[in-house]
Design a protein around this motif. Structure first.
Motif, PDB file in Angstrom:
ATOM      1  N   SER A 320      13.871  14.249  77.000  1.00 40.64           N
ATOM      2  CA  SER A 320      13.165  14.369  78.509  1.00 40.64           C
ATOM      3  C   SER A 320      14.326  14.821  79.439  1.00 40.64           C
ATOM      4  O   SER A 320      14.049  14.403  80.775  1.00 40.64           O
ATOM      5  N   ASP A 321      15.469  15.320  78.737  1.00 44.48           N
ATOM      6  CA  ASP A 321      16.417  15.602  80.321  1.00 44.48           C
ATOM      7  C   ASP A 321      15.986  16.803  81.003  1.00 44.48           C
ATOM      8  O   ASP A 321      16.033  17.899  80.224  1.00 44.48           O
ATOM      9  N   LEU A 322      15.396  16.703  82.056  1.00 45.30           N
ATOM     10  CA  LEU A 322      14.898  17.972  82.818  1.00 45.30           C
ATOM     11  C   LEU A 322      15.840  17.825  84.158  1.00 45.30           C
ATOM     12  O   LEU A 322      15.326  18.333  85.154  1.00 45.30           O
ATOM     13  N   ASP A 377       7.729  26.071  83.524  1.00 41.82           N
ATOM     14  CA  ASP A 377       6.690  25.321  82.928  1.00 41.82           C
ATOM     15  C   ASP A 377       7.029  25.143  81.309  1.00 41.82           C
ATOM     16  O   ASP A 377       6.637  24.230  80.866  1.00 41.82           O
ATOM     17  N   ALA A 378       7.574  26.351  80.527  1.00 36.96           N
ATOM     18  CA  ALA A 378       7.782  25.975  79.171  1.00 36.96           C
ATOM     19  C   ALA A 378       8.941  24.927  79.016  1.00 36.96           C
ATOM     20  O   ALA A 378       8.694  24.161  78.055  1.00 36.96           O
ATOM     21  N   THR A 379       9.747  24.785  79.885  1.00 36.43           N
ATOM     22  CA  THR A 379      10.689  23.595  79.533  1.00 36.43           C
ATOM     23  C   THR A 379      10.274  22.376  79.867  1.00 36.43           C
ATOM     24  O   THR A 379      10.295  21.430  78.991  1.00 36.43           O
ATOM     25  N   ALA A 380       9.107  22.192  80.749  1.00 35.22           N
ATOM     26  CA  ALA A 380       8.516  21.127  81.171  1.00 35.22           C
ATOM     27  C   ALA A 380       7.596  20.446  79.852  1.00 35.22           C
ATOM     28  O   ALA A 380       7.649  19.410  79.329  1.00 35.22           O
ATOM     29  N   TYR A 381       7.102  21.359  79.635  1.00 36.28           N
ATOM     30  CA  TYR A 381       5.674  21.292  78.514  1.00 36.28           C
ATOM     31  C   TYR A 381       6.461  20.914  77.177  1.00 36.28           C
ATOM     32  O   TYR A 381       6.032  20.126  76.498  1.00 36.28           O
ATOM     33  N   ALA A 382       7.754  21.639  76.967  1.00 37.95           N
ATOM     34  CA  ALA A 382       8.379  21.555  75.860  1.00 37.95           C
ATOM     35  C   ALA A 382       8.865  19.962  75.763  1.00 37.95           C
ATOM     36  O   ALA A 382       8.892  19.443  74.453  1.00 37.95           O
ATOM     37  N   ALA A 383       9.298  19.453  76.987  1.00 39.01           N
ATOM     38  CA  ALA A 383       9.960  18.221  76.838  1.00 39.01           C
ATOM     39  C   ALA A 383       8.598  17.119  76.568  1.00 39.01           C
ATOM     40  O   ALA A 383       9.070  15.844  75.468  1.00 39.01           O
ATOM     41  N   THR A 387       8.588  15.206  72.607  1.00 36.08           N
ATOM     42  CA  THR A 387       8.764  13.866  72.533  1.00 36.08           C
ATOM     43  C   THR A 387       7.551  13.264  71.538  1.00 36.08           C
ATOM     44  O   THR A 387       7.698  12.209  71.027  1.00 36.08           O
ATOM     45  N   LEU A 388       6.255  13.863  71.886  1.00 29.33           N
ATOM     46  CA  LEU A 388       5.332  13.206  71.190  1.00 29.33           C
ATOM     47  C   LEU A 388       5.437  13.629  69.693  1.00 29.33           C
ATOM     48  O   LEU A 388       4.866  12.956  68.856  1.00 29.33           O
ATOM     49  N   THR A 389       5.854  14.893  69.414  1.00 32.67           N
ATOM     50  CA  THR A 389       5.956  15.205  67.937  1.00 32.67           C
ATOM     51  C   THR A 389       6.844  14.166  66.969  1.00 32.67           C
ATOM     52  O   THR A 389       6.467  13.938  65.986  1.00 32.67           O
ATOM     53  N   ARG A 390       7.688  13.993  67.834  1.00 31.86           N
ATOM     54  CA  ARG A 390       9.044  13.157  66.899  1.00 31.86           C
ATOM     55  C   ARG A 390       8.109  11.819  67.025  1.00 31.86           C
ATOM     56  O   ARG A 390       8.561  11.010  65.947  1.00 31.86           O
ATOM     57  N   GLU A 460       1.930  26.176  69.455  1.00 34.37           N
ATOM     58  CA  GLU A 460       2.959  25.372  68.663  1.00 34.37           C
ATOM     59  C   GLU A 460       3.092  23.860  69.274  1.00 34.37           C
ATOM     60  O   GLU A 460       3.857  23.211  68.662  1.00 34.37           O
ATOM     61  N   TYR A 461       2.481  23.827  70.614  1.00 35.91           N
ATOM     62  CA  TYR A 461       2.501  22.446  71.302  1.00 35.91           C
ATOM     63  C   TYR A 461       1.794  21.217  70.419  1.00 35.91           C
ATOM     64  O   TYR A 461       0.875  21.674  69.829  1.00 35.91           O
TER      65      TYR A 461
END
Length: 464
Positions: A320-322, A377-383, A387-390, A460-461
């Motif tokens: 979650s490093d933003l 947006d893409a960076t924020a949603y990827a975080a 996280t949830l995938t892991r 892929e989210y």
């Protein structure tokens, strides 16, 4: 209409800036079920798309705003009417929870509703609805006595334990897939003076193992004091990692409650727990989530386990490093779905969420994120997704995974209804076919969580 002050105000008043960017063809503000009936018949005739807005707290485009049709604002459905016997309150979906609590407070009464002041009644009720009082009385959806709803055919129907029981079941977590609800008749409960004790205690990083243990044990033992509750948040403020426990207790002087003993044994760096009024407390909870940002909620559910929560915390801080994203703040909050909450879900015919008391207690994992610019947006949603995938992978490895996804915290990439289980999903589809045989709320109102798909499917989210 576009260009008017009224249009601009209505089109841009959303918690997240993402839906506020929508440009509906017009904004319709009905004041009666009859007006909604005519509207739905016209949209069917013209095949016009629409989105329905209660409080505007959904974070993604299309949920309660649209650029491809008409936004229906329910703001005129703002009644809060106490029955003569003071056992129920008729509440319109155009209210926020603060206005509902303020209306009932002079009578020393309340209903089971939202915990943030500016959240709308309609969305929270149809998605489930977790309350400060849920370990006592259940979720908001399980305390509805009846619904008044306008169907796609323009008919106004009542759904209750004795009328249209299938619809009564479906509306308790099935979202906006069946019609437009114009009134919720809610069970009323005593709350003298609106009294509740609550607030936030903040702890340094070295105390995270202790706060995780306190959170876990409280969920395990909530039957001893169901008037209490907590959630636990993790956040990194520019390299300074903290955990923040929100604690509450129905009534006054909750600091003396034995169930908080594990939390009380941990030294905090900040503590604003105190006696409060319910309405004021919801304002306090709302304050850290201001308007004016791009925002999302993203969620999953796991079983209550200290080792898994510890692993989830570590994963969150890794993913979650933003710090390079302007205006960003990302937090992870753990909330308990307690056994008493789950037990209440079976009353009045049950709800479609697919949860069982035998599986509890459970933990909702919520990622909340805000930032300034669409370019990020893409960076924020990827975080959030990473996280949830892991965490999902970790929970499966530990045998602690749960499929359920809470609609009110769902992101646009999540197939909420699929998480209720195949049987419940099919049951909801069958019910929708009875009240909406031509699929108006699946095709002409496509932007929220549909019965067969996520709002934005096929990405892929993380979904569930």
């Amino acid at each position: 209409m576009p260009g008017s002050t009224a249009y601009t105000t209505a089109a841009t008043h959303y918690w997240s800036n993402v839906p506020a960017e929508a440009t509906p063809a017009c904004i319709f503000k009905p004041a009666s079920a009859d007006q909604l009936s005519v509207f739905l018949l016209i949209t069917r005739l013209t095949q016009s798309e629409f989105a329905v807005k209660s409080g505007g707290h959904a974070a993604f485009a299309g949920a309660s705003s649209t650029s491809t049709g008409i936004t229906v604002s329910m703001e005129n459905f703002n009644q809060v009417t106490l029955s003569q016997d003071r056992k129920t309150a008729a509440v319109g979906p155009g209210n926020t929870w603060e206005s509902v609590y303020d209306a009932l407070d002079p009578y020393n009464l309340t209903v089971i509703g939202g915990r943030a002041s500016d959240v709308g009644v309609g969305g929270l009720m149809l998605g489930g609805g977790i309350s400060f009082f849920s370990s006592l009385y259940g979720w908001a959806c399980d305390n509805v006595v009846s619904y008044q709803m306008v169907t796609a055919c323009g008919t106004t129907v009542t759904a209750s334990a004795t009328q249209n029981q299938d619809l009564f079941y479906a509306l308790r977590g099935g979202g906006n897939n069946f019609g437009i609800v114009t009134k919720f008749n809610l069970a009323v409960f005593s709350l003298p003076g609106g009294a509740i004790w609550g607030g936030t205690r903040i702890y340094q990083e070295q105390h995270m193992p202790a706060t995780i243990n306190a959170f876990t044990q409280m969920a395990n033992n909530i039957e001893k004091d169901p008037s209490a509750g907590s959630w636990l948040t993790f956040v990194n403020y520019g390299g300074f990692k903290v955990s923040a426990a929100e604690l509450w207790h129905v009534g006054q002087n909750g600091s003396n409650a034995t169930i908080f003993s594990n939390y009380s044994a941990i030294p905090s760096i900040s503590d604003d727990t105190q006696n409060r009024n319910l309405s004021g407390y919801t304002e306090k909870v709302e304050a850290p989530d201001p308007y004016g940002f791009r925002q999302y909620f993203y969620t999953m559910t796991v079983k209550n386990d200290a080792n898994l929560t510890t692993a989830a915390k570590d994963i969150f801080f890794e993913e979650s490093d933003l710090s390079s994203v302007p205006g960003s703040l990302i937090v992870m909050t753990m909330q308990s779905i307690t056994v008493p909450q789950l037990q209440q879900m079976s009353k009045n015919g049950g709800n479609p969420l697919g949860l069982s008391a035998a599986d509890g207690p459970l933990t909702l994992v919520l990622i909340a994120c805000r930032w300034n610019n669409a370019a990020d947006d893409a960076t924020a949603y990827a975080a959030g997704s990473n996280t949830l995938t892991r965490i999902k992978d970790q929970s499966m490895a530990m045998g602690l995974d749960v499929n359920y996804v809470y609609m009110n915290y769902g992101a646009q990439y999540q197939d909420i209804v699929a998480s209720y289980g195949d049987a419940n999903k099919q049951k909801l589809i069958n019910i929708a076919q009875r009240y909406d045989p031509t699929g108006v709320f699946q095709t002409l109102s496509p932007g929220f969580f549909k019965l067969d798909r996520a709002p934005v499917p096929g990405t892929e989210y993380f979904s569930h």
